[in-house]
Design a protein around this motif. Structure first.
Motif, PDB file in Angstrom:
ATOM      1  N   MET A 106       0.728  -1.250   0.046  1.00  9.94           N
ATOM      2  CA  MET A 106       0.002  -0.010  -0.100  1.00  9.94           C
ATOM      3  C   MET A 106       0.785   1.220   0.189  1.00  9.94           C
ATOM      4  N   THR A 107       0.872   1.900  -1.074  1.00 10.89           N
ATOM      5  CA  THR A 107       1.670   3.112  -1.291  1.00 10.89           C
ATOM      6  C   THR A 107       0.678   4.465  -0.847  1.00 10.89           C
ATOM      7  N   ILE A 108       1.590   5.161   0.086  1.00 15.98           N
ATOM      8  CA  ILE A 108       1.178   6.445   0.612  1.00 15.98           C
ATOM      9  C   ILE A 108       1.974   7.562   0.264  1.00 15.98           C
ATOM     10  N   TYR A 109       1.606   8.694  -0.094  1.00 12.40           N
ATOM     11  CA  TYR A 109       2.149  10.011  -0.406  1.00 12.40           C
ATOM     12  C   TYR A 109       2.380  10.768   1.145  1.00 12.40           C
ATOM     13  N   LEU A 110       3.848  10.956   1.167  1.00 17.03           N
ATOM     14  CA  LEU A 110       3.941  12.027   2.195  1.00 17.03           C
ATOM     15  C   LEU A 110       4.052  13.278   1.989  1.00 17.03           C
ATOM     16  N   PRO A 111       3.202  14.204   2.327  1.00 19.40           N
ATOM     17  CA  PRO A 111       3.061  15.723   1.945  1.00 19.40           C
ATOM     18  C   PRO A 111       4.294  16.486   2.196  1.00 19.40           C
ATOM     19  N   ILE A 112       4.838  16.187   3.323  1.00 20.88           N
ATOM     20  CA  ILE A 112       6.276  17.129   3.828  1.00 20.88           C
ATOM     21  C   ILE A 112       7.270  16.428   3.478  1.00 20.88           C
ATOM     22  N   ALA A 113       7.519  15.220   3.114  1.00 22.51           N
ATOM     23  CA  ALA A 113       8.625  14.628   2.446  1.00 22.51           C
ATOM     24  C   ALA A 113       8.742  14.493   0.928  1.00 22.51           C
ATOM     25  N   GLU A 114       7.502  14.786   0.537  1.00 27.43           N
ATOM     26  CA  GLU A 114       7.183  14.928  -0.797  1.00 27.43           C
ATOM     27  C   GLU A 114       7.529  13.608  -1.694  1.00 27.43           C
ATOM     28  N   VAL A 115       7.352  12.463  -0.941  1.00 20.22           N
ATOM     29  CA  VAL A 115       7.528  11.302  -1.601  1.00 20.22           C
ATOM     30  C   VAL A 115       6.773  10.336  -1.406  1.00 20.22           C
ATOM     31  N   SER A 116       6.603   9.096  -2.185  1.00 20.74           N
ATOM     32  CA  SER A 116       5.467   8.081  -2.083  1.00 20.74           C
ATOM     33  C   SER A 116       6.218   7.045  -1.579  1.00 20.74           C
ATOM     34  N   VAL A 117       5.814   6.118  -0.235  1.00 24.43           N
ATOM     35  CA  VAL A 117       6.294   5.268   0.192  1.00 24.43           C
ATOM     36  C   VAL A 117       5.437   3.971   0.248  1.00 24.43           C
ATOM     37  N   ASP A 118       5.834   2.957   0.754  1.00 26.04           N
ATOM     38  CA  ASP A 118       5.409   1.773   1.067  1.00 26.04           C
ATOM     39  C   ASP A 118       4.918   1.970   2.751  1.00 26.04           C
ATOM     40  N   ALA A 119       3.603   2.017   3.211  1.00 27.92           N
ATOM     41  CA  ALA A 119       3.149   1.966   4.201  1.00 27.92           C
ATOM     42  C   ALA A 119       3.609   0.996   5.074  1.00 27.92           C
ATOM     43  N   LEU A 120       3.501  -0.508   4.326  1.00 27.86           N
ATOM     44  CA  LEU A 120       4.036  -1.386   5.339  1.00 27.86           C
ATOM     45  C   LEU A 120       5.663  -1.484   5.555  1.00 27.86           C
ATOM     46  N   TRP A 121       6.269  -0.749   4.640  1.00 31.55           N
ATOM     47  CA  TRP A 121       7.839  -0.957   4.733  1.00 31.55           C
ATOM     48  C   TRP A 121       8.111   0.134   5.707  1.00 31.55           C
ATOM     49  N   ILE A 122       7.432   1.297   5.904  1.00 34.58           N
ATOM     50  CA  ILE A 122       7.687   2.216   7.148  1.00 34.58           C
ATOM     51  C   ILE A 122       7.373   1.556   8.315  1.00 34.58           C
ATOM     52  N   PHE A 123       6.290   0.987   8.344  1.00 31.94           N
ATOM     53  CA  PHE A 123       5.667   0.298   9.641  1.00 31.94           C
ATOM     54  C   PHE A 123       6.440  -0.600  10.053  1.00 31.94           C
ATOM     55  N   GLY A 124       7.121  -1.458   9.067  1.00 28.98           N
ATOM     56  CA  GLY A 124       8.304  -2.296   9.590  1.00 28.98           C
ATOM     57  C   GLY A 124       9.448  -1.691   9.806  1.00 28.98           C
ATOM     58  N   LEU A 125       9.814  -0.697   9.204  1.00 28.06           N
ATOM     59  CA  LEU A 125      11.163  -0.128   9.880  1.00 28.06           C
ATOM     60  C   LEU A 125      10.960   0.414  11.393  1.00 28.06           C
ATOM     61  N   GLY A 126       9.655   0.998  11.762  1.00 25.93           N
ATOM     62  CA  GLY A 126       9.398   1.281  13.128  1.00 25.93           C
ATOM     63  C   GLY A 126       9.301   0.061  13.999  1.00 25.93           C
ATOM     64  N   TRP A 127       8.775  -0.989  13.475  1.00 26.14           N
ATOM     65  CA  TRP A 127       8.750  -2.274  14.152  1.00 26.14           C
ATOM     66  C   TRP A 127      10.119  -2.745  14.415  1.00 26.14           C
ATOM     67  N   ILE A 128      10.940  -2.818  13.466  1.00 28.82           N
ATOM     68  CA  ILE A 128      12.232  -3.344  13.613  1.00 28.82           C
ATOM     69  C   ILE A 128      13.209  -2.640  14.999  1.00 28.82           C
ATOM     70  N   VAL A 129      12.903  -1.279  14.435  1.00 34.49           N
ATOM     71  CA  VAL A 129      13.630  -0.316  15.709  1.00 34.49           C
ATOM     72  C   VAL A 129      13.022  -0.688  16.830  1.00 34.49           C
ATOM     73  N   GLY A 130      11.700  -0.688  17.026  1.00 38.62           N
ATOM     74  CA  GLY A 130      11.026  -0.946  18.206  1.00 38.62           C
ATOM     75  C   GLY A 130      11.578  -2.084  18.942  1.00 38.62           C
ATOM     76  N   ILE A 131      11.781  -3.276  18.183  1.00 35.79           N
ATOM     77  CA  ILE A 131      12.240  -4.512  18.592  1.00 35.79           C
ATOM     78  C   ILE A 131      13.691  -4.412  19.274  1.00 35.79           C
ATOM     79  N   LEU A 132      14.468  -3.436  18.441  1.00 32.11           N
ATOM     80  CA  LEU A 132      15.859  -3.238  18.957  1.00 32.11           C
ATOM     81  C   LEU A 132      15.852  -2.274  20.162  1.00 32.11           C
ATOM     82  N   SER A 133      14.957  -1.444  20.234  1.00 31.23           N
ATOM     83  CA  SER A 133      14.662  -0.548  21.310  1.00 31.23           C
ATOM     84  C   SER A 133      14.473  -1.325  22.512  1.00 31.23           C
ATOM     85  N   GLY A 134      13.376  -2.454  22.543  1.00 32.55           N
ATOM     86  CA  GLY A 134      13.191  -3.182  23.563  1.00 32.55           C
ATOM     87  C   GLY A 134      14.363  -3.954  24.166  1.00 32.55           C
TER      88      GLY A 134
END
Length: 304
Positions: A1-29
């Motif tokens: 699922m692609t989402i356009y980020l208005p401030i970054a002005e780029v389109s990204v895969d929402a699942l990929w960004i969620f996955g980045l947060g998930w991976i960093v969350g695991i490392l943080s924990g």
């Protein structure tokens, strides 16, 4: 699922960004850090502009730090007086850091500054952590338990204050300087600075380990929130949609990381963390050395 980020002005895969947060969350924990020093480079690798990555990463740090702080407050492991002194220095440092960030952005050198800062800082910290973690693991296997020094030159400085929870009577100058340095890093690099502050509080200030993490989180919350506000009002580079996806992924990942971290020894965690930090620093360094696919890029200048 692609989402356009208005401030970054780029389109990204929402699942990929969620996955980045998930991976960093695991490392943080697992490692007990906010993860800002990892999420910002990962966002840059994913095509997010450096300025937006730095300004938005602090959102996730605020969210994860608030959750962790409540747990430490319940255990009464937070030195609010020490945290306030660190916070005062951090707010001043954050203002300085954002000012440097804005100046370098006007000069058109902000991307280079951010990358160089991460390469130098992560390379140094990663190497120190690897050496210390290896030594600690060897000492643990040999059964030698070194005594940590409680007093050093810091305790002889003027303007002393009593910190009852930490059991210290020391000058406020070192905590102010530590907080200021971490605040500058927060403004420039989008990090909470816990991976620097925690060792400084233990080895420089002589604080007990049990109150260090909670006190660090207390300071990080206010400094990173202030940094986010400054970036949002001066640079307009905070992408709320991007921050929301990172926060959601980080909250889920942190629960998993905490369970994993409980099964590993502290020495093993330290070595794994050091290797991860060195890996990120090496990847960023390669980006500075290798020839890019596109030699030129276009940027929209706002307000002109």
């Amino acid at each position: 699922m692609t989402i356009y980020l208005p401030i970054a002005e780029v389109s990204v895969d929402a699942l990929w960004i969620f996955g980045l947060g998930w991976i960093v969350g695991i490392l943080s924990g697992m490692f007990g850090v906010g993860g800002g020093f990892l999420i910002t480079p990962l966002l840059i690798f994913s095509g997010i502009p450096s300025a937006v990555a730095v300004a938005t990463a602090t959102n996730q740090i605020v969210a994860s730090s608030v959750s962790g702080l409540f747990a430490h407050l319940r255990r009464k492991n937070v030195d609010l007086r020490m945290g306030t002194v660190l916070m005062i220095g951090g707010l001043v440092g954050a203002a300085i850091g954002v000012g440097i960030f804005n100046w370098m952005r006007r000069m058109g050198q902000v991307d280079l500054m951010i990358t160089l800062s991460y390469v130098i800082l992560l390379g140094t910290i990663g190497a120190m952590m690897l050496v210390e973690g290896t030594r600690a693991l060897l000492r643990q296997r040999s059964g030698v338990v070194p005594a940590r020094k409680r007093h050093n030159w810091v305790h002889n400085l003027p303007l002393k204050m009593k910190f009852r929870v930490s059991g210290l009577y020391i000058s406020v100058i070192p905590p102010l300087l530590v907080g200021t340095g971490v605040g500058v890093l927060s403004g420039i690099m989008g990090v909470g600075g816990g991976f620097i502050m925690v060792p400084a509080m233990i080895y420089l200030l002589g604080m007990p380990t049990k109150v260090v993490v909670g006190t660090s989180l207390f300071q990080i919350i206010f400094v990173t929130a202030f940094t986010t506000m400054l970036h949002a009002t001066t640079n307009y580079t905070v992408d709320i949609l991007l921050g929301l996806m990172l926060i959601l992924g980080g909250v889920v990942g942190a629960q998993i990381g905490t369970r994993i971290g409980m099964r590993l020894r502290a020495e093993q965690l330290r070595i794994l963390m050091a290797l991860l930090v060195l890996l990120v620093a090496g990847q960023l360094a390669l980006g500075l050395i290798l020839r890019p696919d596109e030699l030129y890029s276009l940027e929209v200048l706002r307000g002109r």
